[in-house]
Write an enzyme that holds these catalytic residues in place. Structure first.
Site, PDB file in Angstrom:
ATOM      1  N   CYS A 136      42.951  32.081  35.055  1.00  0.00           N
ATOM      2  CA  CYS A 136      41.580  32.394  35.457  1.00  0.00           C
ATOM      3  C   CYS A 136      41.563  33.402  36.604  1.00  0.00           C
ATOM      4  O   CYS A 136      40.503  33.769  37.096  1.00  0.00           O
ATOM      5  CB  CYS A 136      40.849  31.129  35.877  1.00  0.00           C
ATOM      6  SG  CYS A 136      40.595  30.003  34.524  1.00  0.00           S
TER       7      CYS A 136
ATOM      8  N   ASP B 227      42.628  33.061  39.772  1.00  0.00           N
ATOM      9  CA  ASP B 227      42.712  32.512  41.119  1.00  0.00           C
ATOM     10  C   ASP B 227      43.358  31.137  41.056  1.00  0.00           C
ATOM     11  O   ASP B 227      43.057  30.351  40.160  1.00  0.00           O
ATOM     12  CB  ASP B 227      41.312  32.288  41.719  1.00  0.00           C
ATOM     13  CG  ASP B 227      40.548  33.573  41.916  1.00  0.00           C
ATOM     14  OD1 ASP B 227      41.054  34.445  42.611  1.00  0.00           O
ATOM     15  OD2 ASP B 227      39.437  33.667  41.371  1.00  0.00           O
TER      16      ASP B 227
ATOM     17  N   CYS C 262      42.346  37.203  44.934  1.00  0.00           N
ATOM     18  CA  CYS C 262      41.906  38.469  45.492  1.00  0.00           C
ATOM     19  C   CYS C 262      41.810  38.370  47.022  1.00  0.00           C
ATOM     20  O   CYS C 262      42.118  37.336  47.611  1.00  0.00           O
ATOM     21  CB  CYS C 262      40.550  38.816  44.912  1.00  0.00           C
ATOM     22  SG  CYS C 262      39.357  37.524  45.237  1.00  0.00           S
TER      23      CYS C 262
ATOM     24  N   CYS D 139      35.156  32.276  45.290  1.00  0.00           N
ATOM     25  CA  CYS D 139      36.350  32.021  46.112  1.00  0.00           C
ATOM     26  C   CYS D 139      36.050  30.939  47.153  1.00  0.00           C
ATOM     27  O   CYS D 139      36.890  30.093  47.435  1.00  0.00           O
ATOM     28  CB  CYS D 139      36.800  33.295  46.814  1.00  0.00           C
ATOM     29  SG  CYS D 139      37.302  34.570  45.668  1.00  0.00           S
TER      30      CYS D 139
END
Ligand code: FES
Length: 293
Positions: free
Chosen positions: A35, A37, A61, A105
């Protein structure tokens, strides 16, 4: 490229508390490489029951690194009860905000914290499990999780939900169901779009773009692949098309075409330009390679 606050940049370039605690009191692992992350959070309590140390490992990221870093700073010194009240909004606010498309995130950080607390409360036996009915099968997001991000962040559109937990960002087959959840929770507010400023465009020369692509591969992508016995090589750049070859484990993995290519594309869009399309050079991938780059 996204516009980040100074605080995000600081925690991305100088992440705090990277690593893993030996014999931790709590461990939380969420996300997956497929996915794009993944995050592992570990913490240790002191004799008063406060979090004395917290560390993280992540593959993600700039925002994933910054949110993980800041999360470890936020929870240090907290009791377990205090830490269990930390929301993704607290994490994003601490960073002075995140681009809307990167809010997932902060949600991943909160999920890792919850998983670590759950693991601690179960005496180290419990691992993160999906709770409730899975609404988005592409990203494995449950109804509970969608409801949580809507409530915590006052979301009113499917697009926002996708930004916050990825649900709806794949085949799109779950969008109708997400819409119904929003309507059930938000009533009249459902579907309202809040106008946001357009992203700031940046100009790049071809040389800058190629350098940035190579730098992103070297610093953001290759270390994670090597940790899994693989590697990646930049073959060519043709406008927005980036041709790469996977080596070692990555070249042999049957899922490579569907997962690693997407992960690499997401990273390059994040760090270089959002029009990048990644293609795999299969012929070159079959050639012998010494893994030394
Ligand atoms: S099922 Fe949610 S995007 Fe595919």
């Amino acid at each position: 490229m996204w516009e980040y606050t100074e605080k995000v940049k600081d925690h991305f370039f100088n992440p705090r508390n990277v690593g893993e605690i030996e014999n931790p009191d709590g461990v939380g692992e969420v996300g997956s490489l497929a996915c794009g992350d993944a995050l592992k959070l570990t913490f240790k309590l002191d004799e008063k029951g406060k979090i004395a140390d917290a560390k993280f490992k992540t593959f993600g990221c700039a925002s994933a690194i910054a949110t993980s870093s800041v999360l470890t700073e936020i929870i240090k010194g907290m009791t377990i009860d205090e830490a269990s009240k930390v929301t993704n909004k607290d994490i994003a606010d601490y960073l002075g905000g995140l681009p809307e498309q990167k809010m997932h995130c902060s949600v991943m950080g909160r999920e890792a914290l919850e998983a670590a607390i759950e693991n601690y409360r179960s005496g180290g036996t419990k691992k993160h499990e999906l709770q409730g009915k899975v609404v988005c099968t592409c990203f494995g997001v449950t109804e509970n999780e969608i409801e949580r991000v809507i409530k915590d962040n006052n979301l009113t559109t499917v697009e926002e939900v996708t930004n916050y937990c990825k649900a709806g960002g794949g085949c799109g087959g779950c969008k109708g169901e997400i819409e119904k959840i929003i309507e059930r929770l938000q009533g009249d507010k459902a579907g309202q779009v809040i106008a946001k400023p357009p992203p700031i465009a940046r100009r790049q020369t071809n040389i800058q773009r190629i350098q940035l692509i190579q730098q992103t591969i070297n610093e953001q992508i290759r270390p994670a692949l090597r940790a899994h016995g693989g590697n990646i090589e930049l073959i060519d750049v043709d406008g927005s098309k980036v041709i790469v070859a996977f080596r070692g484990m990555c070249a042999q993995c049957r899922l490579t075409e569907f997962t690693m290519k997407d992960v690499v594309e997401a990273k390059l869009r994040e760090f270089v330009s959002d029009d990048i399309v990644v293609e795999e050079d299969k012929e070159s991938a079959n050639q012998p390679h010494n893994h030394r780059e």
